[in-house]
Design an enzyme around this catalytic site. Structure first.
Site, PDB file in Angstrom:
ATOM      1  N   THR A  87       0.844  -1.201   0.000  1.00 47.69           N
ATOM      2  CA  THR A  87       0.000   0.000   0.000  1.00 47.69           C
ATOM      3  C   THR A  87       0.877   1.248   0.000  1.00 47.69           C
ATOM      4  O   THR A  87       2.065   1.188   0.300  1.00 47.69           O
ATOM      5  CB  THR A  87      -0.895   0.042   1.254  1.00 47.69           C
ATOM      6  OG1 THR A  87      -0.063   0.080   2.434  1.00 47.69           O
ATOM      7  CG2 THR A  87      -1.794  -1.180   1.323  1.00 47.69           C
ATOM      8  N   ASP A  88       0.274   2.386  -0.337  1.00 48.28           N
ATOM      9  CA  ASP A  88       0.990   3.655  -0.263  1.00 48.28           C
ATOM     10  C   ASP A  88       0.164   4.659   0.545  1.00 48.28           C
ATOM     11  O   ASP A  88      -0.859   4.295   1.121  1.00 48.28           O
ATOM     12  CB  ASP A  88       1.326   4.176  -1.666  1.00 48.28           C
ATOM     13  CG  ASP A  88       0.094   4.543  -2.489  1.00 48.28           C
ATOM     14  OD1 ASP A  88      -0.998   4.746  -1.908  1.00 48.28           O
ATOM     15  OD2 ASP A  88       0.213   4.643  -3.714  1.00 48.28           O
TER      16      ASP A  88
END
Lengths: 134, 134, 134, 134
Positions: free
Chosen positions: B20-21
């Site tokens: 994820t970011d």
């Protein structure tokens, strides 16, 4: 090839060991990360860093990406990511990229990414004023 | 949509936190890695894992990639990567992919990658016999 | 704190968006990559880049790593990785690191990594002459 | 070695090509990601997935990590990540890990991570009730 009729931003990166794979070359997925660094640099050079875009309550999400891999890069090689806006739309921006070997100027990878602007609720929204007309 | 006239391989992956970011979604560069896992699974299901391809002295390098991002995926979500061969050439293979949410079947990302076969000296070469006609 | 009785190498990096995770901060695994960049810079400043180490037929593999995460870093933040040799052995090297916020000098992460030298056959070997006594 | 007096969770992963580096082995930074997958699996087996931890308004941040790399892993190899709680504190949890080759049972990597619980404002907080006493 980068256009001559608009702003073009360049940034030089050095290939990290962790970016290589068992073929001894840069893993191809990293070029999407280098494109992203190209966009970040472009926004900084325009004076509106992407962090200010998010601070204003918007995200610029990627909807499409195309990459052509011409020549591999290796550990410690310096590469230059050149970035420009191909098309500016009311609700999105299209960027184009050319990655070259910094020393020789040889083209390594080219590509495009398309983006739309969404607000915090996830709805497609107009690009904030400060980013319009790029 | 996956074709019905040829072999189609599917693999299910669970989104990792590290994928994820700061948008809270999977960083788009990871989909090239999921496509690669799709190809690996396809080769295993054909009975010729990619490791045997390299053991035979060849590499299958990526020359082009196209991705369409339709809907984001999040941490712990299960995704299914469906992979098939779009075109088999004497010196290369084109793969296509569809990534769906495993539970709902909703399409998240689609894409294609094109590959050429090179030998250890870096020369473009014929695909080894065991991989031909895929 | 970096020692004052030996060579200390510093390199400044800017946090990439892809290095963040859903917490909005740099994913902790990236610091091992930043340490590696610190080692690369150290070797370049000593005049023997790590690529020459591998070109000579050796690999410097990691056997241990320790990290203390003190303060998170975010997208676009500039960080400085300071690297020095803690101990030089005939068959290995121990490095230590301090990562600070480039602007404020605040310490973000500290750590150590231990390495041994192996040759192409995978056997533990003496550090090549040019790297000894670091 | 995993303890026998408490819950121990195992998950099997297959090494991805993108996880290898130019040494032909898994890049060492990926083991922090495998440890994280170990924690995720542990939490799922306890019935309180980490996503529910964040949904409750908390983050479990990493404050320390230690890794010992004993034997490298390669592309397509299956590894088993075994995870347990070493110490449960009111404001934090310490996890320990053992990564083995799934087929042979050989130990590849061992390690520990320490975590503290923070709330959305970034303040250190008590572990939510459902995670206490792990």
């Amino acid at each position: 090839m980068p256009p001559t009729d608009r702003i073009v931003a360049s940034i030089t990166l050095r290939i990290r060991y962790a970016e290589t794979d068992a073929m001894g070359i840069v893993h191809h997925s990293n070029y999407l990360r280098f494109f992203e660094e190209g966009r970040s640099e472009y926004a900084r050079q325009r004076g509106q860093p992407y962090s200010s875009f998010e601070a204003a309550g918007y995200f610029l999400v990627v909807t499409e990406a195309t990459l052509r891999f011409i020549k591999p890069a290796r550990y410690e090689q310096q590469i230059t990511v050149t970035t420009w806006v191909e098309k500016s739309r009311s609700r999105g921006i299209d960027f184009a990229y050319e990655i070259t070997d910094t020393d020789s100027g040889e083209i390594l990878v080219t590509g495009q990414t398309k983006h739309i602007s969404i607000d915090k609720s996830g709805q497609v929204s107009h690009i904030p004023a400060m980013w319009q007309g790029w």
